[in-house]
Design an enzyme around this catalytic site. Structure first.
Site, short mmCIF file in Angstrom:
data_model
loop_
_atom_site.label_atom_id
_atom_site.label_comp_id
_atom_site.label_asym_id
_atom_site.label_seq_id
_atom_site.Cartn_x
_atom_site.Cartn_y
_atom_site.Cartn_z
CG ASP A 160 -1.73 1.25 1.37
OD1 ASP A 160 -2.05 1.87 0.33
OD2 ASP A 160 -2.07 1.61 2.51
CG HIS A 183 -5.50 1.24 1.81
ND1 HIS A 183 -4.67 1.98 2.62
CD2 HIS A 183 -6.75 1.74 2.02
CE1 HIS A 183 -5.38 2.87 3.29
NE2 HIS A 183 -6.65 2.74 2.95
#
Length: 463
Positions: free
Chosen positions: A379, A436
């Site tokens: 992420d 994420h």
């Protein structure tokens, strides 16, 4: 709003809730909120419930929830409240149907998620604040002033009234988890619970935060190093992104509608090198071309059983906008024509992003609440390096000794990531190869991590 302000409003919230909850229905859940069957779902042996909890009668403001009971012995399993971030994105569309819920949309049907978190807990997904997903406010002026304080207060009112409808959950262990901007939502809600919990109406055990926004400068300025170290930007762009205009400065100027020409130039340079065909929420994952090309009606997707469905959000959007699906969910659209993954009507006070929540985590830990921070290591939005730095600093501030030194942990005989534990109350973990939204891209590893969190155990050390 600073930390002291949060403490100050806790007593006020407690009084308001005692007054407002006195008139609530104290009965157990009725069949009206039980989901008989979602369209296209396979047969399952667990119950599902959904519906609305009014959090403000005068403004006719209500939050929508979706409860998925545990697959095995739900009466003995804890309850986990899940909150997605945004601010303003749907916990049902993202958390439930794209990440760790029991089903994922695939064309006209729902397919089972083999690694659903309801294998380990009763999962409660909440669309918050009002204006997100199926949650609503009949008074549209509310949408112009939404902020952290209002969201935390509404979430707290929701919980008290929800437990009144589902009293059988009061004596079980209760956890709150979330990701991204839930780095604000979750600690702020947990603080109100701790401050107002004189009658032990909640049994809050711990919170888990995935790739969370905890401290504006540290988290956002970690992006430049991440992009450069992964080969997404050049050396010269890295220098510009750290010295000419860093990401914190750019975002801060954006909030104030005063982006300087120098920051525009740097961000254009970064965007051009990274390109729109790289998903910054997972820099190694393929993108959904139908989303980029606005051709949602012609999805081409890999089979979920063999590969991550990168178009699952498109699928979810289509599924949740079907009228018969909304009817089965006991959901309705108020003031909007379509359900959307992230709200198009609320105007969140974005300056709230600059308020650190690390001091709140400090207070929660001092109150005996376990805290886990975990990071998908692919992420670039809120990179692991910032989160790791903040957790280590928090442990140092609290005087917590390292009880598990930084080491690998395992899942399915492979390295699942790395972890470090401080005392028996604060932990950090990475999930190898995760985005994420960790459970979306690494469902197996996320389930191992989730189970360890609930049981208060360290992550596996052996193959």
């Amino acid at each position: 709003m600073n930390f002291l302000s949060w403490v100050a409003i806790a007593a006020v919230v407690a009084v308001l809730i005692q007054i407002s909850s006195s008139s609530e229905n104290q009965e157990t859940p009725s069949e009206a909120v039980k989901i008989i069957e979602l369209p296209g779902q396979p047969k399952v042996n667990f119950q599902q419930f959904s519906g609305y909890i009014t959090v403000d009668e005068k403004q006719d403001r209500a939050l929508f929830y979706y409860l998925v009971e545990s697959e095995i012995e739900p009466a003995s399993k804890p309850l986990v409240l899940w909150l997605n971030g945004g601010p303003g994105c749907s916990s049902i569309g993202a958390g439930a149907f794209s990440e760790h819920g029991p089903f994922r949309p695939s064309g006209d049907i729902l397919v089972r998620n083999e690694y659903s978190w309801n294998k380990e807990a009763n999962m409660l997904y909440l669309e918050t604040p009002a204006g997100v997903g199926f949650s609503y406010s009949a008074n549209s002026s509310y949408y112009k002033v939404v902020d952290d304080e209002m969201t935390a207060r509404d979430n707290f009112v929701f919980l008290q009234r929800w437990f009144a409808k589902f009293p059988e959950y009061k004596n079980r262990g209760f956890f709150i988890a979330g990701e991204s901007y839930a780095g604000h939502y979750v600690p702020q809600l947990a603080l109100l619970i701790v401050q107002s919990n004189k009658d032990k109406q909640f049994n809050l055990k711990g919170i888990a935060l995935g790739n969370p926004l905890l401290e504006f400068t540290t988290d956002f300025n970690s992006r430049a190093m991440f992009l450069w170290s992964h080969g997404l930007i050049t050396d010269s762009t890295y220098v510009a992104f750290t010295s000419v205009c860093n990401f914190t400065r750019y975002v801060s100027e954006s909030f104030r509608f005063s982006v300087s020409s120098v920051c525009v130039g740097v961000m254009d340079q970064v965007s051009r090198e990274v390109s729109q065909y790289v998903d910054q929420y997972d820099v190694t994952l393929d993108v959904c071309l139908s989303s980029l090309q606005a051709q949602s009606k012609a999805l081409t997707r890999p089979q979920y059983e063999h590969k991550i469905d990168v178009c699952v959000r498109d699928e979810t959007y289509i599924y949740l906008n079907r009228k018969h699906v909304q009817k089965a969910l006991h959901a309705r659209l108020v003031g909007v024509t379509n359900w959307s993954i992230c709200s198009k009507v609320i105007h969140y006070k974005l300056l709230n992003l600059e308020i650190p929540t690390v001091p709140i985590l400090c207070s929660l830990i001092q109150s005996g609440i376990r805290v886990m921070v975990y990071s998908g290591d692919q992420d670039s939005i809120i990179p692991l390096t910032g989160s790791r730095t903040l957790v280590h600093g928090l442990a140092k501030e609290l005087g917590l000794n390292t009880t598990v030194t930084y080491r690998v942990w395992f899942a399915q005989k492979q390295v699942g990531g790395w972890t470090q534990v401080y005392g028996d109350i604060l932990s950090f973990a990475t999930i190898r190869g995760a985005s994420h939204e960790v459970p979306f891209s690494q469902p197996e590893r996320s389930l191992v991590l989730f189970n360890a969190f609930l049981e208060g155990k360290t992550l596996p050390t052996a193959l």
